[in-house]
Scaffold this active site. Structure first.
Site, PDB file in Angstrom:
ATOM      1  N   TYR A   1       0.823  -1.213   0.000  1.00  0.00           N
ATOM      2  CA  TYR A   1       0.000   0.000   0.000  1.00  0.00           C
ATOM      3  C   TYR A   1       0.854   1.259   0.000  1.00  0.00           C
ATOM      4  CZ  TYR A   1      -4.655  -1.980   0.832  1.00  0.00           C
ATOM      5  OH  TYR A   1      -5.857  -2.623   0.703  1.00  0.00           O
TER       6      TYR A   1
ATOM      7  N   ASP B   1      -6.544  -7.162   3.870  1.00  0.00           N
ATOM      8  CA  ASP B   1      -7.654  -6.457   3.224  1.00  0.00           C
ATOM      9  C   ASP B   1      -8.643  -7.473   2.664  1.00  0.00           C
ATOM     10  OD1 ASP B   1      -9.137  -4.343   1.985  1.00  0.00           O
ATOM     11  OD2 ASP B   1      -8.096  -4.769   0.097  1.00  0.00           O
TER      12      ASP B   1
ATOM     13  N   ASP C   1     -12.524  -8.901   4.522  1.00  0.00           N
ATOM     14  CA  ASP C   1     -13.837  -8.839   3.857  1.00  0.00           C
ATOM     15  C   ASP C   1     -14.427 -10.238   3.698  1.00  0.00           C
ATOM     16  OD1 ASP C   1     -13.825  -6.110   3.685  1.00  0.00           O
ATOM     17  OD2 ASP C   1     -13.928  -5.999   1.495  1.00  0.00           O
TER      18      ASP C   1
ATOM     19  N   ASP D   1      -3.313 -18.070   0.168  1.00  0.00           N
ATOM     20  CA  ASP D   1      -4.291 -18.767  -0.668  1.00  0.00           C
ATOM     21  C   ASP D   1      -4.989 -19.861   0.121  1.00  0.00           C
ATOM     22  OD1 ASP D   1      -1.848 -20.058  -0.547  1.00  0.00           O
ATOM     23  OD2 ASP D   1      -1.802 -20.653  -2.653  1.00  0.00           O
TER      24      ASP D   1
ATOM     25  N   LYS E   1       2.826 -15.184   2.474  1.00  0.00           N
ATOM     26  CA  LYS E   1       3.207 -15.964   1.288  1.00  0.00           C
ATOM     27  C   LYS E   1       4.713 -16.189   1.363  1.00  0.00           C
ATOM     28  CE  LYS E   1       1.365 -17.037  -2.270  1.00  0.00           C
ATOM     29  NZ  LYS E   1       0.821 -18.377  -2.691  1.00  0.00           N
TER      30      LYS E   1
HETATM   31  C1  IPM Z   1     -10.626  -1.132   3.501  1.00  0.00           C
HETATM   32  C2  IPM Z   1     -10.729  -0.615   2.081  1.00  0.00           C
HETATM   33  C3  IPM Z   1      -9.530   0.272   1.777  1.00  0.00           C
HETATM   34  C4  IPM Z   1      -8.279  -0.586   1.870  1.00  0.00           C
HETATM   35  C5  IPM Z   1      -9.578   1.017   0.429  1.00  0.00           C
HETATM   36  C6  IPM Z   1     -10.874   1.737   0.205  1.00  0.00           C
HETATM   37  C7  IPM Z   1      -8.420   1.954   0.282  1.00  0.00           C
HETATM   38  O1  IPM Z   1     -10.832  -1.683   1.205  1.00  0.00           O
HETATM   39  O2  IPM Z   1     -10.742  -0.325   4.435  1.00  0.00           O
HETATM   40  O3  IPM Z   1     -10.450  -2.322   3.689  1.00  0.00           O
HETATM   41  O4  IPM Z   1      -7.906  -1.262   0.915  1.00  0.00           O
HETATM   42  O5  IPM Z   1      -7.666  -0.577   2.929  1.00  0.00           O
HETATM   43 MG    MG Z   2     -10.951  -3.588   2.154  1.00  0.00          MG
END
Ligand code: IPM
Ligand code: MG
Length: 366
Positions: free
Chosen positions: A146, A257, A261, A233, A201
Site C-alpha cells: 500500500y 484487506d 472482507d 491462498d 506468502k
Molecule cells: C478497507 C478498504 C480500503 C483498503 C480502500 C478503500 C483503500 O478496502 O478499508 O479495507 O484497501 O484498505
Molecule cells: Mg478492504
C-alpha cells in the site's frame, strides 16, 4: 469546575457519502441513548471523501484531519463513488481513508467476526459450518504494498515486455513494523482462545519470509499462545471450508484487506461486523468497514448494525467504556434474535428500514 468532573468525550464524526450519513446517524442515536450516568460526548462533524471533494476540492481537508487529531475517537461512515474515478488518484475519495490512517498513526485493523448458533442461518455457508465461529482478523494497516516506495508507472526496464508501460509497487515490511502488529495479535489471542494463525506468502515473497521470522520471534514472548502459519491462498480456502478453526488471524495489509472482507461475510452480510483502527495510544477510528452502497443510499434500507457495532468498539478501545460497549453489542444481538432484518439479511420475521433498526437497538439497550 472541579478537576474530578471529567469533560465530555470528543467524537469526530466523518459520515462521508452514500449510505455513510444514514448509518452514522443510527450509531449516534444509540450513543445518545446511553448519555447520562457518567457518559457524555460532544460530536463534531467534518466532511470526508467524495463529499469533501465536492465542497473543498480535496477528499481529506486539513480541518478534517485537525478535528480527528483533536478528538478522542473518530466515527467514520463510508466513502467512495465511481463518479470520482476519473480524478487523479490523490483526489479520489479512498485517498481520504489512507490519509486519515497515516495522519492518526493507525497501524492495526481489528475485525471481529462471530456467528452465534442461532444466527447461523444468515450466513451464505451452511449453518453447521459457521455456527459458533468467533474469529478476529488483525490486519497491519500502515505498510506493505500500500505504502511501499518506489511505486508508480514507468516504461518497463526489462523482461519480455521491456519498454511497455508498466505499473509497479513495492511490497515492504521492516522488522519493527511486523513486531508491533504481531504484539497486537498475540495480546488479543491471550484474551481469547489463545491461538494465532499467521497468514503470509513465505513460499514466494521475501517480505513474507522476514514477516514470518519476526512473528516467530515475537511468539516466544507469549508461550501460552499457540502459533500456526498458513499461506494466504490456503487461508482464503480455509475461511470458506473450515472457518471454525480460526481464533486470531494475523496478516499484512494486502492479504488482510482481502481476508477481512471474506471473513466479514461469513456472518451473512458485510453490514454486520465492525472494524477498529488503532495506533499506539487509545485514540482510534471506528467504521462499519463496508462501502457506500450508492444504489441504496438515501432510501432507508441500509443496514446500520455494523456502524452501531463500530460505536461499541469506540466505547471499548478509545473511551474506556467496555460496559457500554457490551450493552450495545448485546442489544444488536437481541434485535437479530427478535427476527428483525434489514433487506441485506436473510431469514428473520420482519424486514425493517435503517431508522427502525436503529430504534430497535435503542429499545433493546435496556
Ligand atoms: C478497507 C478498504 C480500503 C483498503 C480502500 C478503500 C483503500 O478496502 O478499508 O479495507 O484497501 O484498505
Ligand atoms: Mg478492504
Amino acid at each position: 469546575m472541579s478537576a474530578l468532573v471529567s469533560r465530555p468525550h470528543r467524537i469526530a464524526v466523518l459520515p462521508g457519502e452514500g449510505i455513510g450519513p444514514e448509518i452514522v446517524a443510527q450509531a449516534l442515536k444509540v450513543l445518545r441513548a446511553l448519555q447520562g450516568h457518567g457518559f457524555e460526548f460532544e460530536a463534531r462533524e467534518a466532511p470526508v471523501g467524495g463529499s469533501a471533494w465536492l465542497l473543498t476540492g480535496t477528499p481529506l481537508p486539513q480541518p478534517t484531519i485537525d478535528l480527528a487529531l483533536a478528538s478522542d475517537a473518530v466515527l467514520f461512515g463510508a466513502v467512495g463513488d465511481p463518479r470520482f474515478d476519473h480524478l487523479e488518484p490523490a483526489l479520489r475519495p479512498e485517498r481520504a481513508i489512507l490519509g486519515l490512517r497515516n495522519a492518526m498513526g493507525l497501524f492495526a485493523n481489528l475485525k471481529q467476526v462471530s456467528v452465534p448458533a442461532e444466527l447461523a442461518e444468515l450466513s451464505p455457508l451452511r449453518a453447521e459450518k459457521v455456527s459458533g465461529v468467533d474469529l478476529l482478523v488483525v490486519r497491519e494497516l500502515n505498510g506493505d504494498v500500500y505504502t511501499g516506495s518506489p511505486k508508480g508507472v514507468r516504461a518497463a526496464p526489462d523482461g519480455p515486455f521491456a519498454g511497455e508501460r508498466e505499473g509497479f509497487d513495492s511490497m515492504r515490511y521492516a522488522e519493527g513494523e511486523v513486531r508491533r502488529i504481531a504484539h497486537v495479535a498475540f495480546k488479543a489471542a491471550q484474551r481469547r482462545s489463545g491461538r494465532v494463525c499467521n497468514v503470509d506468502k513465505a513460499n514466494v515473497l521475501a517480505t513474507s519470509r522476514v514477516w514470518r521470522e519476526v512473528v516467530i520471534e515475537v511468539a516466544r514472548e507469549y508461550p501460552a499462545v499457540e502459533l500456526s502459519h498458513l499461506y494466504a491462498d490456503s487461508a482464503a480456502m480455509q475461511l470458506i471450508s473450515n472457518p471454525g478453526r480460526f481464533d486470531v488471524i494475523l496478516s499484512g495489509n494486502l492479504f488482510g484487506d482481502i481476508l477481512s472482507d471474506a471473513a466479514s461475510v461469513l456472518t451473512g452480510s458485510i453490514g454486520l461486523p465492525a472494524s477498529a483502527l488503532l495506533g499506539e495510544g487509545p485514540r482510534g477510528m471506528f467504521e462499519a468497514g463496508h462501502g457506500t452502497a450508492l444504489d441504496i443510499a438515501g432510501r432507508d434500507v441500509a443496514n446500520p448494525l455494523a456502524c452501531i457495532r463500530a460505536a461499541a468498539l469506540m466505547l471499548r478501545h478509545s473511551l474506556g467504556r467496555d460496559d457500554l460497549a457490551h450493552r450495545i453489542e448485546a442489544a444488536v444481538t437481541a434485535v437479530l434474535r427478535q427476527g428483525l432484518r434489514t433487506a441485506d439479511l436473510a431469514g428473520g420475521t420482519r424486514v425493517v428500514g435503517t431508522g427502525a433498526m436503529g430504534d430497535a437497538v435503542v429499545a433493546a439497550l435496556g
